[in-house]
Design a protein around this motif. Structure first.
Motif, PDB file in Angstrom:
ATOM      1  N   ALA A 269       2.322 -11.348 -18.715  1.00 17.23           N
ATOM      2  CA  ALA A 269       2.138  -9.905 -18.547  1.00 17.23           C
ATOM      3  C   ALA A 269       1.314  -9.375 -19.713  1.00 17.23           C
ATOM      4  N   TRP A 270       0.567  -8.332 -19.452  1.00 18.95           N
ATOM      5  CA  TRP A 270      -0.253  -7.735 -20.496  1.00 18.95           C
ATOM      6  C   TRP A 270      -0.583  -6.282 -20.165  1.00 18.95           C
ATOM      7  N   THR A 271      -0.916  -5.544 -21.209  1.00 17.91           N
ATOM      8  CA  THR A 271      -1.445  -4.184 -21.091  1.00 17.91           C
ATOM      9  C   THR A 271      -2.640  -4.088 -22.032  1.00 17.91           C
ATOM     10  N   MET A 272      -3.785  -3.704 -21.505  1.00 18.36           N
ATOM     11  CA  MET A 272      -4.978  -3.578 -22.340  1.00 18.36           C
ATOM     12  C   MET A 272      -5.901  -2.526 -21.743  1.00 18.36           C
ATOM     13  N   GLU A 273      -6.823  -2.053 -22.576  1.00 16.98           N
ATOM     14  CA  GLU A 273      -7.763  -1.022 -22.152  1.00 16.98           C
ATOM     15  C   GLU A 273      -9.184  -1.547 -22.318  1.00 16.98           C
ATOM     16  N   VAL A 286     -10.231   2.333 -18.635  1.00 20.49           N
ATOM     17  CA  VAL A 286      -9.072   2.067 -17.789  1.00 20.49           C
ATOM     18  C   VAL A 286      -8.004   1.356 -18.610  1.00 20.49           C
ATOM     19  N   ARG A 287      -6.739   1.600 -18.236  1.00 18.16           N
ATOM     20  CA  ARG A 287      -5.614   0.863 -18.820  1.00 18.16           C
ATOM     21  C   ARG A 287      -5.098  -0.104 -17.753  1.00 18.16           C
ATOM     22  N   ASP A 288      -5.160  -1.365 -18.083  1.00 19.47           N
ATOM     23  CA  ASP A 288      -4.801  -2.450 -17.147  1.00 19.47           C
ATOM     24  C   ASP A 288      -3.425  -2.976 -17.522  1.00 19.47           C
ATOM     25  N   ARG A 289      -2.418  -2.744 -16.633  1.00 19.53           N
ATOM     26  CA  ARG A 289      -1.064  -3.279 -16.827  1.00 19.53           C
ATOM     27  C   ARG A 289      -0.818  -4.305 -15.718  1.00 19.53           C
ATOM     28  N   LEU A 303      -1.051 -12.216  -8.770  1.00 13.38           N
ATOM     29  CA  LEU A 303      -1.325 -11.216  -9.801  1.00 13.38           C
ATOM     30  C   LEU A 303      -1.076  -9.823  -9.232  1.00 13.38           C
ATOM     31  N   PHE A 304      -0.273  -9.041  -9.930  1.00 14.42           N
ATOM     32  CA  PHE A 304       0.013  -7.664  -9.553  1.00 14.42           C
ATOM     33  C   PHE A 304      -0.378  -6.756 -10.719  1.00 14.42           C
ATOM     34  N   PHE A 305      -1.070  -5.636 -10.425  1.00 11.55           N
ATOM     35  CA  PHE A 305      -1.554  -4.813 -11.535  1.00 11.55           C
ATOM     36  C   PHE A 305      -1.649  -3.340 -11.131  1.00 11.55           C
ATOM     37  N   ILE A 306      -1.607  -2.498 -12.173  1.00 11.16           N
ATOM     38  CA  ILE A 306      -1.792  -1.045 -12.038  1.00 11.16           C
ATOM     39  C   ILE A 306      -2.923  -0.652 -12.987  1.00 11.16           C
ATOM     40  N   LEU A 307      -3.897   0.043 -12.451  1.00 12.30           N
ATOM     41  CA  LEU A 307      -5.080   0.431 -13.216  1.00 12.30           C
ATOM     42  C   LEU A 307      -5.159   1.955 -13.248  1.00 12.30           C
TER      43      LEU A 307
END
Length: 372
Positions: A269-273, A286-289, A303-307
């Protein structure tokens, strides 16, 4: 005889056929006796052979009856008046005295009339018939498969019925239970399908209500799936971004190396911009979680993500940073101006010179321009 052989003779005599004369006759019947003995031997052999054949026939019949007893089938015959003359064995509560010599109507309950009608048609047409009926037996109603054909005399005229009745009650019951189970299963599937559609609709409404792009990619071979919010975020259709190659092509070149390091790394898992290119040409922060889940089938991972769009946040942070830097320059300008007054480096127009020194450090950010 002098040679030691024995002959069979037949002796007959008559006395006083004339005064002082008697008559006797010896007739050799050796061959006749031998023939009779041979005939007796043949008859005895035939009798023994018949006994053996009769025994074998009885054994065969017993084996047949035994085999029929293991299967739910009864073989029967009826005469031209449709009276039973033979049943292979008795089941379903039947007894010989209740069947032999009687007709169907006199024997059965439910289905007797229909059964008699079918058998009469066999006698009338000479054709074989198969049908299924529910027939009332002493032990209760049974569903039987009736197979009946005509018994013919030497002229080919129907003189009776030969048939078989196979009990298919359990089979039909199992079929009905299977049909009921299937109907119940279909009903449950329909109910669950309706519930699933409701859940999908609610999830879709929830996703559409979230101010972010929700996406997933299942395995390595499936395409990327994006919610419709991608149109608002990047001005692009979801179908235009189906794989990572298309995704990477939109990432800012300065941000792409760090993104690849994270995407190719071991983290689940990760969170990055990072910045992505909008369809009209400007860059969007964008912030990618994301979360990555390994698959059991060997097809990579899911892979599941929220942008979400953080451009406004980034711009606000930039403005705040610029204001902080301007405040620091103003503070340094004031300090240096005061020091200049104290050391006498500023003459009679001291206040103007302090302001000029401040403006040198601050610049146009606070509405003043350096004086020359």
């Amino acid at each position: 005889r002098p040679d030691g052989s024995v002959r069979h003779v037949e002796f007959s005599a008559r006395a006083a056929i004339a005064p002082g004369l008697h008559l006797s006759v010896l007739h050799d019947v050796t061959e006749k006796v031998q023939a009779e003995l041979e005939l007796q031997t043949v008859n005895e052999s035939l009798r023994q052979a018949l006994e053996i054949q009769r025994g074998r026939a009885e054994q065969s019949e017993q084996r047949l009856l035994l085999a029929l007893g293991e299967i739910p089938t009864v073989i029967w015959t009826q005469d031209a008046e449709l009276r039973f003359t033979y049943l292979s064995h008795y089941r379903w509560g039947l007894r010989p005295e209740e069947v032999l010599g009687r007709t169907d109507v006199e024997t059965w309950g439910t289905g007797a009339e229909e059964l008699a009608r079918i058998k009469r048609s066999v006698l009338a047409t000479g054709r074989h018939v198969e049908t299924e009926l529910t027939v009332g037996f002493p032990e209760g109603e049974r569903t039987v498969l009736i197979s009946a054909g005509p018994l013919l005399d030497e002229t080919g005229r129907p003189v009776g019925i030969l048939g078989a009745a196979t009990d298919v009650t359990l089979i039909r019951q199992a079929e009905r239970e299977a049909a009921a189970s299937k109907a119940l299963l279909e009903q449950r599937i329909e109910e669950q399908t309706r519930e699933l559609r409701v859940s999908e609709r609610r999830l879709r409404e929830l996703i559409e209500g979230v101010d972010a792009v929700i996406g997933r990619k299942l395995g390595d071979r499936s395409p990327m799936e994006l919610s419709d919010r991608i149109r608002e975020l990047l001005g692009r259709e979801p179908e235009a971004i189906l794989d990572f190659a298309a995704w990477e092509a939109l990432v800012h070149p300065d941000d792409l190396p760090d993104c690849r390091t994270t995407w190719d790394g071991p983290e689940a898992a990760w969170t990055m911009e990072y910045r992505m290119l909008h369809a009209d040409g400007h860059w969007v922060w964008v912030r990618d979680r994301s979360r990555r889940v390994a698959r059991d089938d060997g097809d990579g991972s899911d892979l599941f993500f929220i942008l979400s769009d953080v451009t406004a946040v980034r711009e606000a942070e930039a403005r705040r940073e610029a204001a902080v830097q301007a405040s620091e320059r103003l503070y340094r300008g004031l300090i240096e101006g005061q020091q200049a007054v104290k050391t006498g480096r500023i003459g009679g127009r001291g206040q103007d010179q302090i302001e000029q020194a401040v403006c040198v450090h601050v610049g146009d950010g606070f509405g003043c321009a350096p004086r020359h």
